[in-house]
Design an enzyme around this catalytic site. Sequence first.
Site, mmCIF file in Angstrom:
data_model
loop_
_atom_site.group_PDB
_atom_site.id
_atom_site.type_symbol
_atom_site.label_atom_id
_atom_site.label_comp_id
_atom_site.label_asym_id
_atom_site.label_seq_id
_atom_site.Cartn_x
_atom_site.Cartn_y
_atom_site.Cartn_z
ATOM 1 N N TRP A 180 4.677 0.093 13.565
ATOM 2 C CA TRP A 180 5.105 -1.194 13.015
ATOM 3 C C TRP A 180 4.166 -1.687 11.915
ATOM 4 O O TRP A 180 4.628 -2.193 10.888
ATOM 5 C CB TRP A 180 5.178 -2.236 14.130
ATOM 6 N N ASP A 181 2.874 -1.538 12.109
ATOM 7 C CA ASP A 181 1.901 -1.987 11.099
ATOM 8 C C ASP A 181 2.183 -1.347 9.745
ATOM 9 O O ASP A 181 2.184 -2.012 8.711
ATOM 10 C CB ASP A 181 0.478 -1.603 11.522
ATOM 11 N N THR A 182 2.391 -0.042 9.776
ATOM 12 C CA THR A 182 2.657 0.677 8.526
ATOM 13 C C THR A 182 4.000 0.277 7.944
ATOM 14 O O THR A 182 4.123 0.070 6.723
ATOM 15 C CB THR A 182 2.631 2.193 8.781
#
Length: 239
Positions: A180-182
């Site tokens: 999700w961060d990426t």
Amino acid sequence: MLVIVVPACNEARNLRKCVETLLKETPRLGEDFRIVIAEDGSTDGTDVIAQELEQMYTQVIHLHSPHKLGKGLALKRAFNKVEGDIYAFIDCDLATSMKFFPQLINSIREGNDLALGSRYMKGAEAQRSVLRDLPSRVYNRLIRLLFKDSVFDHQIGFKAFSNRLIKNVLNECVSTGWFWDTEIIIRSVNNSYRIVEFPVEWKEKKKGKGSIKMVTNVAVQNMIGILELKRVLQKSTTG
């Protein structure tokens, strides 16, 4: 309103210190705030501690999930649940020095849409094992190559977002786990949001015997995420 989310899955050892540190540091920013504990299917008593903190402090909100959602879905649920002008999340173990917390929030106040710390930019100081450092460096270089972005550290748990980015990009993200961060960074880059990254001091907290298994699981999730995001973005540009 500043909304700070703390993802917490089996963080009984760290949660109280993290929340009480935020309660001490955040008022210095001079803004109304809420701390949202996104407690994600914990089995070690994290849920009990989170409930106690919510009862003790009016600024604390506990969002409980009886089943593990994954980091991405837990964050998405929390950001959608509480209305804010600025959104942020930090790792529960406080691996990133909190002396950089004002810079994180002020970066959004200054007009940026996404701000994040970096363990890999010049000037950063990061202490972590080779087991975790080398795969992370390789991963970040791979992402820069595949998606043509300029971010050095996609995975750090020290990020802040503008209201407009959260409203427009958050629910486009499909990853429910570590990727999700990426994904939210790449989608923000593709939509020309203003991004600022700055070096921080970061110290790895011991993860115990599960480190190799965790690194492997994260690597598998990330590869699946890369392939899916590539497919979705290519479809959107050709369709």
